[in-house]
Design a protein around this motif. Structure first.
Motif, mmCIF file in Angstrom:
data_model
loop_
_atom_site.group_PDB
_atom_site.id
_atom_site.type_symbol
_atom_site.label_atom_id
_atom_site.label_comp_id
_atom_site.label_asym_id
_atom_site.label_seq_id
_atom_site.Cartn_x
_atom_site.Cartn_y
_atom_site.Cartn_z
ATOM 1 N N GLU A 3 -11.136 7.656 3.232
ATOM 2 C CA GLU A 3 -10.937 6.543 2.301
ATOM 3 C C GLU A 3 -10.474 7.125 0.971
ATOM 4 O O GLU A 3 -10.698 8.300 0.680
ATOM 5 N N LEU A 5 -10.684 6.701 -3.202
ATOM 6 C CA LEU A 5 -11.261 6.104 -4.409
ATOM 7 C C LEU A 5 -10.406 6.511 -5.607
ATOM 8 O O LEU A 5 -10.194 7.700 -5.846
ATOM 9 N N THR A 89 -4.235 -5.775 -7.325
ATOM 10 C CA THR A 89 -5.477 -5.877 -6.549
ATOM 11 C C THR A 89 -5.219 -6.432 -5.150
ATOM 12 O O THR A 89 -6.018 -6.222 -4.244
ATOM 13 N N ARG A 92 -3.889 -3.473 -3.328
ATOM 14 C CA ARG A 92 -4.729 -2.301 -3.612
ATOM 15 C C ARG A 92 -3.896 -1.066 -3.993
ATOM 16 O O ARG A 92 -3.923 -0.036 -3.334
ATOM 17 N N TYR A 109 -5.219 2.498 -3.128
ATOM 18 C CA TYR A 109 -6.669 2.759 -3.122
ATOM 19 C C TYR A 109 -7.359 1.900 -2.067
ATOM 20 O O TYR A 109 -6.856 0.850 -1.677
ATOM 21 N N ASP A 110 -8.522 2.383 -1.654
ATOM 22 C CA ASP A 110 -9.437 1.532 -0.897
ATOM 23 C C ASP A 110 -10.470 0.941 -1.851
ATOM 24 O O ASP A 110 -10.818 -0.215 -1.760
ATOM 25 N N GLN A 111 -10.941 1.801 -2.757
ATOM 26 C CA GLN A 111 -11.897 1.375 -3.784
ATOM 27 C C GLN A 111 -11.364 1.833 -5.137
ATOM 28 O O GLN A 111 -10.772 2.899 -5.249
ATOM 29 N N ARG A 275 -20.044 -4.097 -9.271
ATOM 30 C CA ARG A 275 -18.879 -4.655 -8.590
ATOM 31 C C ARG A 275 -18.283 -5.766 -9.438
ATOM 32 O O ARG A 275 -19.010 -6.609 -9.968
ATOM 33 N N PRO A 279 -12.569 -7.932 -4.583
ATOM 34 C CA PRO A 279 -12.977 -6.984 -3.547
ATOM 35 C C PRO A 279 -12.389 -5.594 -3.767
ATOM 36 O O PRO A 279 -11.211 -5.450 -4.081
ATOM 37 N N GLY A 280 -13.239 -4.590 -3.648
ATOM 38 C CA GLY A 280 -12.791 -3.210 -3.778
ATOM 39 C C GLY A 280 -12.667 -2.733 -5.212
ATOM 40 O O GLY A 280 -12.309 -1.584 -5.447
ATOM 41 N N TRP A 282 -14.485 -2.034 -8.829
ATOM 42 C CA TRP A 282 -15.732 -1.822 -9.550
ATOM 43 C C TRP A 282 -15.404 -1.566 -11.024
ATOM 44 O O TRP A 282 -14.272 -1.240 -11.363
ATOM 45 N N LEU A 318 -20.747 3.378 -4.200
ATOM 46 C CA LEU A 318 -19.489 3.771 -3.547
ATOM 47 C C LEU A 318 -19.732 4.854 -2.501
ATOM 48 O O LEU A 318 -18.993 4.962 -1.524
#
Lengths: 459, 459
Positions: A3, A5, A89, A92, A109-111, A275, A279-280, A282, A318
């Motif tokens: 993943e 970040l 967003t 992503r 990104y994933d997060q 959060r 979604p995803g 932070w 995370l």
């Protein structure tokens, strides 16, 4: 494939999040890239006044971890001089500009962690962009103030008498400058009530700072692009160097443009796990708003300790753990040479705004047993709810050893104690550390006595 | 005719009770007489080591209020040199001996406060009554130690390395004496756990104190009635002067003879309003036992701050008000030159005795931000309940600014917080006062991490 970040902002919050996520998930499971538009990662902005004052020798002393350390020890790719200029967003992705070359590129990104920090409030005063007028938010600001000093600046004017303004006043006094502090309120440190602020004013005058209280800055006299004086209160104050201590606001513009919800304070809104509502995504640190446990309202407070904690919470989550940030009670501490200042909870105007009915006491006592060498004056103010005696806030001004007592009161506040409960607590006593009744207990005792008398002003 | 309040013992507890009762009931309603067998009222016994060390100049500096002040300002008849030698609770009378003349007389009471303080434990060692062997409980003790010093004493031996022993060691070092400390335990300060006590041992060695740990005093070599050396650990330690720091016990003999119930600790038993089980008889200060809020068991702790609070509570109730003493959590603080020591709650052996299952962490951090001048080492130990993470106790050893942080932990303990809750608290941060994570928060964070891992010793 691991993943990915991405972290926007390479200071306290962002790099805490990155490090914590890494601790829990190795590089094979999580790729971590952090973007920092400035030239440094994980530094102590709070240390800048002490660097300028000469108490801290090297700029590098303020840097906790360099990009090299992040790369070698944590397998975190921390890219300094890289600014995130857009967040998509939906897909992503972020858009990044390499500042030196101007090159732009995208990263998926994933997060994502938004940790864009705070930005100085620059009041719309003519001339405010002139050379010699400095913020003190970043290490790059510190470098430019230092350059002004080495260029022979002798007269400093500080606009705004909050924490940063006061700490910079001390720094310039230590460097031998003539220092004038201009503040539009009738007192320095408006996070304190007036009578406590006046004690701070006395401390400033004692170290030779010129105080211009109740005066607004109307403009800057700029010659050849450089500031020469500050126009305030109908007069002119010569200045080789101006520092803006006019506060900060959350640097939430990037998030806002990306459609990430912003709260009423201007900070990015998050839940207790940090959060955002997207979604995803932070967020952590000075760019977010947080929950004030006394007013029960959102607040935006730029402070390294909150940024660290929030970043850590985001990073634990995370990394697959579980953590929450429990909010704040508004604790802060500072010093001006030998005078220490601290506060927690709500001051009178904040208590009023939050709808509390309250009473207060101001009690003067001593940092140590009166007969012990170095016993000096300290003043404690407590604010308590009228109907219940519950503590709402406190302020301390005093000599060495005074201010850190605010943590005892902050802990009591955190636990929603009444002044009656506080006065009975088992705090440590020995003559070098405290009078037989600690000043915190004395103040609580007086508040309880006032409460028993119905907060009347009877003698 | 006014009611009559008699107070047995004219120090912190007794005179606080007398003053508070007077505040609420004028002389026309309440006659107050206090009996003190010593020569002083309301003095700080805790200040004696600093008087002897030369940090406090005059013995009178330790006296908060003289009998004259009590008489003139409070209409309290404080009779020094008068010892209460018997209490007749049935007829509400006390028998008093005027010490100098030997005259005895009786006084009747409506209400009585027993505030007879603590008495030194004198182990039954041959020779312990010799000249040159001193307790340090009263100002009269201080005078006799001073006389030994002025008589040319050069070598001091201190028996017992508790708070008083350590403070006296510092005092004698400051006066230029050779100091040896004999302690039967393997560490000084047995209120701390071993690894923390060892830090204190290091501090003592650093200031030149000779440490004889794990050695019991077997006797005193006495020549012409005066101590010449201390026999310990099979050898002999030359001594011009010996101080007993072997602890105290409640001076509850007078109360016990009068049939006033005594608890398992040897202290007078009271309720939260400081009433004994005998009608009209109250007790306060070092002679009572109090409630430990963590172990939920009675304890006898001789400490000026408890004595003051308990006396005040008794006095408020005697004056027609309502007040309670809420118990203690075992907080204490001290210093040995530049090393500060503090503890609160239960240590490991106390936690075990109280039946808790617990884990602990010992964390080294810094009193200030690492880059700030004067940042120095401090060590925090936390003990937490295994099943819940609830804090049970804490110990701190460190440089200036370290010890008073115990009050934050004591407040958390008072509120039965878990280490997880503590790590999130909003404690003050600025570089001159603390690292960005205050040492208390760092310790709580580590304890919480250990708790999450089930307190295993995995790396």
């Amino acid at each position: 494939m691991p993943e990915r970040l991405l972290v926007v902002g390479g200071d306290a919050a962002g790099m805490s999040a990155a490090s914590q996520a890494r601790r829990r998930r190795p590089a094979a499971a999580l790729e971590v890239i952090a973007f920092e538009r400035g030239g440094h990662t994980s530094y102590s902005a709070c240390g800048i006044p002490y660097l300028i004052g000469g108490l801290v020798e090297e700029l590098d002393d303020l840097v906790a971890r360099t990009p090299e350390v992040f790369r070698d020890r944590f397998q975190i790719d921390a890219r300094i001089g890289h600014e995130v200029i857009g967040i998509d967003t939906k897909n992503r992705r972020v858009r990044v500009r390499e500042i030196q070359s101007g090159t732009e590129y995208q990263e998926a990104y994933d997060q994502l962690v938004v940790a864009t920090g705070a930005e100085p409030r620059r009041p719309p005063i003519p001339g405010i962009e002139a050379e010699g007028i400095h913020g003190v938010q970043t290490l790059d600001d510190a470098v430019s103030v230092e350059r002004s000093l080495e260029g022979g600046a002798r007269r400093a004017v500080i606009v705004g008498a909050g924490y940063i303004g006061l700490e910079m006043a001390e720094a310039f006094v230590l460097r031998g400058l003539d220092v004038t502090l201009v503040e539009q309120a009738p007192q320095p440190m408006t996070t304190l009530d007036l009578e406590m602020g006046e004690l701070v004013a006395d401390a400033l005058r004692e170290i030779g700072v010129g105080l211009r209280l109740g005066e607004e800055v109307e403009g800057f006299d700029v010659v050849e692009g450089r500031v020469r004086s500050v126009e305030a209160g109908g007069g002119s104050i010569p200045a080789d160097l101006v520092v803006l201590g006019t506060g900060t606001r959350p640097a939430s513009g990037l998030a806002e443009e990306a459609g990430i919800p912003i709260g009423p304070t201007g900070g990015v809104r998050t839940d207790a796990r940090m959060r955002t509502e997207v979604p995803g995504v932070w967020a952590a640190g000075d760019c977010v708003e947080t929950f004030h446990r006394v007013s029960r309202k959102p607040v935006a407070i730029a402070l390294g300790t909150h940024a660290n904690k929030q970043g850590r919470v985001a990073g634990i989550n995370l990394g697959g753990g579980y953590a929450t940030f429990p909010g704040v009670v508004g604790t802060a501490v500072s010093k001006i040479c030998s005078v220490e200042v601290a506060r927690t909870g709500l001051n009178e105007s904040e208590a009023e705004a939050a709808g509390f009915a309250f009473g207060s006491v101001v009690v003067e006592s001593s940092t140590r047993a009166g007969y012990y060498p170095g016993a000096e004056k300290m003043t404690v103010k407590l604010i308590a709810e009228l109907q219940t005696g519950r503590l709402l806030g406190a302020q301390i001004v005093g000599a060495e050893g005074a201010a850190k007592r605010i943590d005892v009161i902050a802990t009591a506040l955190w636990n929603e104690m009444t002044v009656d409960e506080i006065q009975g607590m088992d705090l440590s006593y020995a003559p070098p550390f405290s009078p037989v009744w600690d000043p915190v207990l004395i103040a609580a005792r007086k508040a309880q006595e006032r409460a028993e008398d119905g907060w009347t002003d009877a003698p």
